[in-house]
Scaffold this active site. Structure first.
Site, PDB file in Angstrom:
ATOM      1  N   ARG A  75       0.821  -1.216   0.000  1.00 49.21           N
ATOM      2  CA  ARG A  75       0.000   0.000   0.000  1.00 49.21           C
ATOM      3  C   ARG A  75       0.851   1.260   0.000  1.00 49.21           C
ATOM      4  NH1 ARG A  75      -2.495   0.533   6.039  1.00 49.21           N
ATOM      5  NH2 ARG A  75      -0.888  -0.571   7.173  1.00 49.21           N
ATOM      6  N   LYS A  88       1.804   6.404   1.755  1.00 53.08           N
ATOM      7  CA  LYS A  88       1.348   5.163   2.395  1.00 53.08           C
ATOM      8  C   LYS A  88      -0.175   5.168   2.422  1.00 53.08           C
ATOM      9  CE  LYS A  88       1.901   2.334   6.551  1.00 53.08           C
ATOM     10  NZ  LYS A  88       2.670   2.186   7.790  1.00 53.08           N
ATOM     11  N   ASP A 104       7.883   2.184   9.504  1.00 50.42           N
ATOM     12  CA  ASP A 104       6.596   1.485   9.567  1.00 50.42           C
ATOM     13  C   ASP A 104       5.949   1.558  10.943  1.00 50.42           C
ATOM     14  OD1 ASP A 104       6.733   0.952   6.929  1.00 50.42           O
ATOM     15  OD2 ASP A 104       6.464  -1.211   7.113  1.00 50.42           O
ATOM     16  N   ASP A 149      10.833  -7.198   7.639  1.00 52.86           N
ATOM     17  CA  ASP A 149      10.396  -6.260   6.602  1.00 52.86           C
ATOM     18  C   ASP A 149      10.121  -4.878   7.176  1.00 52.86           C
ATOM     19  OD1 ASP A 149       8.264  -8.042   7.716  1.00 52.86           O
ATOM     20  OD2 ASP A 149       6.946  -6.582   6.776  1.00 52.86           O
ATOM     21  N   ARG A 172      14.569  -2.030   3.268  1.00 52.61           N
ATOM     22  CA  ARG A 172      14.478  -2.802   4.509  1.00 52.61           C
ATOM     23  C   ARG A 172      15.375  -4.029   4.430  1.00 52.61           C
ATOM     24  NH1 ARG A 172       8.781  -1.649   5.407  1.00 52.61           N
ATOM     25  NH2 ARG A 172       8.438   0.196   4.141  1.00 52.61           N
ATOM     26  N   ARG A 201       5.440   9.890   3.409  1.00 52.15           N
ATOM     27  CA  ARG A 201       6.629   9.653   4.220  1.00 52.15           C
ATOM     28  C   ARG A 201       7.862  10.107   3.449  1.00 52.15           C
ATOM     29  NH1 ARG A 201       5.910   3.568   6.494  1.00 52.15           N
ATOM     30  NH2 ARG A 201       6.396   2.887   4.380  1.00 52.15           N
TER      31      ARG A 201
HETATM   32  P1  AMP Z   1       2.967  -4.352   8.040  1.00 54.89           P
HETATM   33  O1  AMP Z   1       2.638  -5.378   9.061  1.00 54.89           O
HETATM   34  O2  AMP Z   1       2.097  -3.124   8.085  1.00 54.89           O
HETATM   35  O3  AMP Z   1       4.392  -4.005   8.032  1.00 54.89           O
HETATM   36  O4  AMP Z   1       2.617  -4.986   6.621  1.00 54.89           O
HETATM   37  C1  AMP Z   1       3.051  -6.248   6.204  1.00 54.89           C
HETATM   38  C2  AMP Z   1       2.764  -6.432   4.748  1.00 54.89           C
HETATM   39  O5  AMP Z   1       1.381  -6.283   4.494  1.00 54.89           O
HETATM   40  C3  AMP Z   1       3.466  -5.420   3.845  1.00 54.89           C
HETATM   41  O6  AMP Z   1       3.800  -6.091   2.653  1.00 54.89           O
HETATM   42  C4  AMP Z   1       2.395  -4.406   3.602  1.00 54.89           C
HETATM   43  O7  AMP Z   1       2.579  -3.691   2.405  1.00 54.89           O
HETATM   44  C5  AMP Z   1       1.155  -5.273   3.537  1.00 54.89           C
HETATM   45  N1  AMP Z   1      -0.056  -4.526   3.891  1.00 54.89           N
HETATM   46  C6  AMP Z   1      -0.443  -4.079   5.102  1.00 54.89           C
HETATM   47  N2  AMP Z   1      -1.626  -3.452   5.018  1.00 54.89           N
HETATM   48  C7  AMP Z   1      -2.008  -3.481   3.728  1.00 54.89           C
HETATM   49  C8  AMP Z   1      -3.143  -2.998   2.998  1.00 54.89           C
HETATM   50  N3  AMP Z   1      -4.134  -2.358   3.599  1.00 54.89           N
HETATM   51  N4  AMP Z   1      -3.159  -3.215   1.676  1.00 54.89           N
HETATM   52  C9  AMP Z   1      -2.177  -3.870   1.042  1.00 54.89           C
HETATM   53  N5  AMP Z   1      -1.106  -4.366   1.658  1.00 54.89           N
HETATM   54  C10 AMP Z   1      -1.010  -4.176   2.992  1.00 54.89           C
HETATM   55 MG    MG Z   2       5.630  -2.964   7.060  1.00 53.23          MG
END
Ligand code: AMP
Ligand code: MG
Length: 560
Positions: free
Chosen positions: A130, A150, A307, A297, A227, A220
């Site tokens: 996203r 974001k 993040d 990540d 990462r 951002r």
């Molecule tokens: P995070 O736990 O926020 O670091 O996200 C982990 C993974 O999920 C990353 O690849 C993010 O890009 C993806 N992600 C989190 N929220 C969304 C969303 N609403 N739409 C698409 N991908 C998401």
């Molecule tokens: Mg993330």
């Protein structure tokens, strides 16, 4: 002019002084220079559907336009780094740009490809699901900064999710990254917060009842958003040429002091990442920040906080506290485990970089540097927090372990406790001040009367020991000058104002009702977290009882 000079300088450059302020331009007229896209292999496919990508560091993808973007918050201190001025209208072209409604010539938007270890397990391809980078700008000081939206819509890395972000999570990212910067903690920054005018559906409590929430996008800003996971995916897929490309690019662009990439430079680079990560975690511990999702990540190759999801700030000091409901059972990412987890994550990075660094012992050396740097930095910060020259005296180990036992024993507010140590009078070493009144000086850091009563004896004992220890440092000609220097050091390491979880929640609720006044006040106060600012004392007080178990204040889910 920088208002809150602290001892802890961020690797990101700072606000220019009044004398060297450059001319500011409209964001829509700046030039882009996209080194990431230019230097690294991109995905030859551009179909924007969820899919596995190979042999690429990114996929070109544009933001999905939103209905009616409206600028809700703006950080001029970030805009200064970019050489851009605050837009006049909250709904003009800049808002459209930062809301992903328009793109400009010169931008080459993309989503980065990365993988990661989540909660200790390899999760395969993740990537920017996203987040969409618009491009890079060379600021007035020729430092390269990347602009990333974001919540800008789906990308090939979105898997089954919607590519969007809700207002509450975007407010939390905006506020926290800016507040961390002003605390002197290395972090990515936030230029803007834009409401999209569209709803986003979220099942906040994971109870099968999704609700429509306001959508928002944060822009951002960071020298890079690379990462650990960007390297891990390439190593996992055996794409070793691309792995080398990416390492060379990151070294040439962001670790210029190390010289031209070579096997020995790769090892020095890894060591430097370990050093920066250790410093970062020491800062988190210093200010009581819990990231909440330290998956690989979510670990920046530059050693920045990156993040902002279900993060939280310690209220009652508790090494086991985590704000993340998803982690409530295992507590893998709780406050006290952050150093250990960072090192675990660095070990995963070491494995990913091993094709570039034959000699395993060099990687082990890097990991040892993490340990040494963390121990030294954290100890130095604790000494600062306590107003001591060092923690090398005989008995200091006991002083520290008793302090941590004490803090863990009852519910004691970390921020208030440390800040209040500045009020402890030095002249009581001879017990001239009654023991009870000495501990009374810290009564307001306790959440309950029972907790205070329970800890009073050990607190008194510890305070007497502490005061006696301070006297061992006394070298200055007079008590007054010694105390002045000491208090100055303490006031720069113990913030008065942090983004308490309930404060962020109040800012969110205000904005959801269309009232930005609390948010505006909070942003201003958090720009000077080490200053007294007595008219804002209410923002430095204990978490109120209503917030103890309220979602968003005490516990957060990943659903944002
Ligand atoms: P995070 O736990 O926020 O670091 O996200 C982990 C993974 O999920 C990353 O690849 C993010 O890009 C993806 N992600 C989190 N929220 C969304 C969303 N609403 N739409 C698409 N991908 C998401
Ligand atoms: Mg993330």
């Amino acid at each position: 002019m920088r208002q809150n000079k602290t001892e802890y300088d961020d690797p990101m450059h700072d606000t220019p002084t009044a004398t060297d302020l450059p001319t500011l331009h409209d964001l829509c007229s700046v030039k882009f220079d996209n080194s990431f896209v230019r230097e690294l292999p991109g995905d030859p496919e551009t179909r924007n559907v969820p899919r596995a990508v190979s042999n690429a560091c990114y996929t070109r993808v544009n933001p999905t336009p939103v209905q009616s973007p409206q600028l809700l918050a703006w950080s001029q201190s970030v805009a200064d780094l970019l050489g851009v001025s605050q837009p006049e209208s909250p709904t003009g072209r800049v808002a459209e740009l930062l809301g992903g409604k328009i793109t400009l010539p010169g931008m080459q938007p993309y989503a980065a490809r990365y993988g990661g270890h989540q909660f200790g397990h390899w999760a395969g391809q993740l990537g920017d699901g996203r987040a969409i980078t618009l491009g890079e700008i060379l600021g007035p000081d020729y430092k390269r900064l990347e602009l990333q939206l974001k919540g800008a819509g789906r990308t090939p890395y979105s898997r089954t999710a919607d590519g969007r972000a809700v207002l509450r999570s975007s407010v939390r990212e905006f506020l926290c990254s800016e507040s961390m910067h002003h605390l002197g903690v290395p972090t990515t920054r936030a230029l803007s917060l834009v409401a999209t005018g569209e709803s986003v559906w979220r099942d906040m409590f994971y109870d099968g009842n999704p609700q429509a929430e306001m959508g928002a996008i944060v822009c951002r800003v960071s020298p890079s958003f690379v990462r650990f996971g960007n390297f891990e995916i390439l190593a996992a897929q055996g794409e070793l040429d691309t792995l080398k490309n990416l390492a060379d690019y990151v070294i040439k662009e962001h670790f210029t002091d190390l010289g031209a990439p070579s096997p020995i430079v790769y090892a020095r680079w890894f060591e430097e990442i370990c050093r920066r990560t250790a410093t970062l975690i020491a800062h988190w511990m210093r200010v009581g920040f819990v990231h909440g999702v330290m998956n690989t990540d979510n670990m920046s190759i530059l050693g920045l906080t990156i993040d902002y999801g279900p993060y939280g700030w310690l209220e009652g000091f508790d090494l086991e506290w985590t704000p993340n409901t998803t982690d409530a059972q295992g507590r893998r990412y709780c406050f006290g485990k952050q150093p250990e987890i960072a090192q675990w994550n660095l070990t995963r990075l070491a494995a990913a970089l091993s094709p570039l660094i034959d000699d395993r012992s060099l990687l082990e050396q890097g990991l040892a540097v993490f340990n040494d740097t963390f121990q030294t930095t954290w100890r130095g910060m604790l000494a600062d927090k306590l107003g001591l020259n060092s923690l090398d005296h005989e008995g200091d180990e006991t002083l520290l372990s008793e302090l941590f036992d004490l803090l863990q024993q009852s519910e004691i507010d970390m921020t208030i406790f440390f800040r209040s140590l500045m009020n402890i009078p030095l002249t009581t070493a001879d017990n001239s001040l009654e023991s009870s009144s000495l501990s009374g000086l810290l009564r307001h850091a306790f959440y309950t009367e029972e907790g205070f009563v329970h800890s009073q004896t050990s607190l008194n004992k510890w305070l007497h020991r502490y005061i006696a220890r301070i006297h061992l440092d006394m070298e200055a000609p007079t008590l007054t000058s010694f105390e002045g220097t000491r208090l100055q050091r303490m006031s720069r390491s113990n913030p008065k104002y942090v983004l308490r979880n309930y404060l962020a929640q109040q800012a969110i609720e205000g904005l959801q009702q269309g009232d930005s006044s609390f948010m505006t006040r909070l942003i201003e106060v958090l720009r000077r977290p080490y200053d007294e600012q007595p008219s804002h004392n209410d923002l430095a007080s204990l978490r109120p009882e209503w917030a103890r178990n309220k979602p968003g204040c005490s516990a957060l889910s990943c659903s944002s």
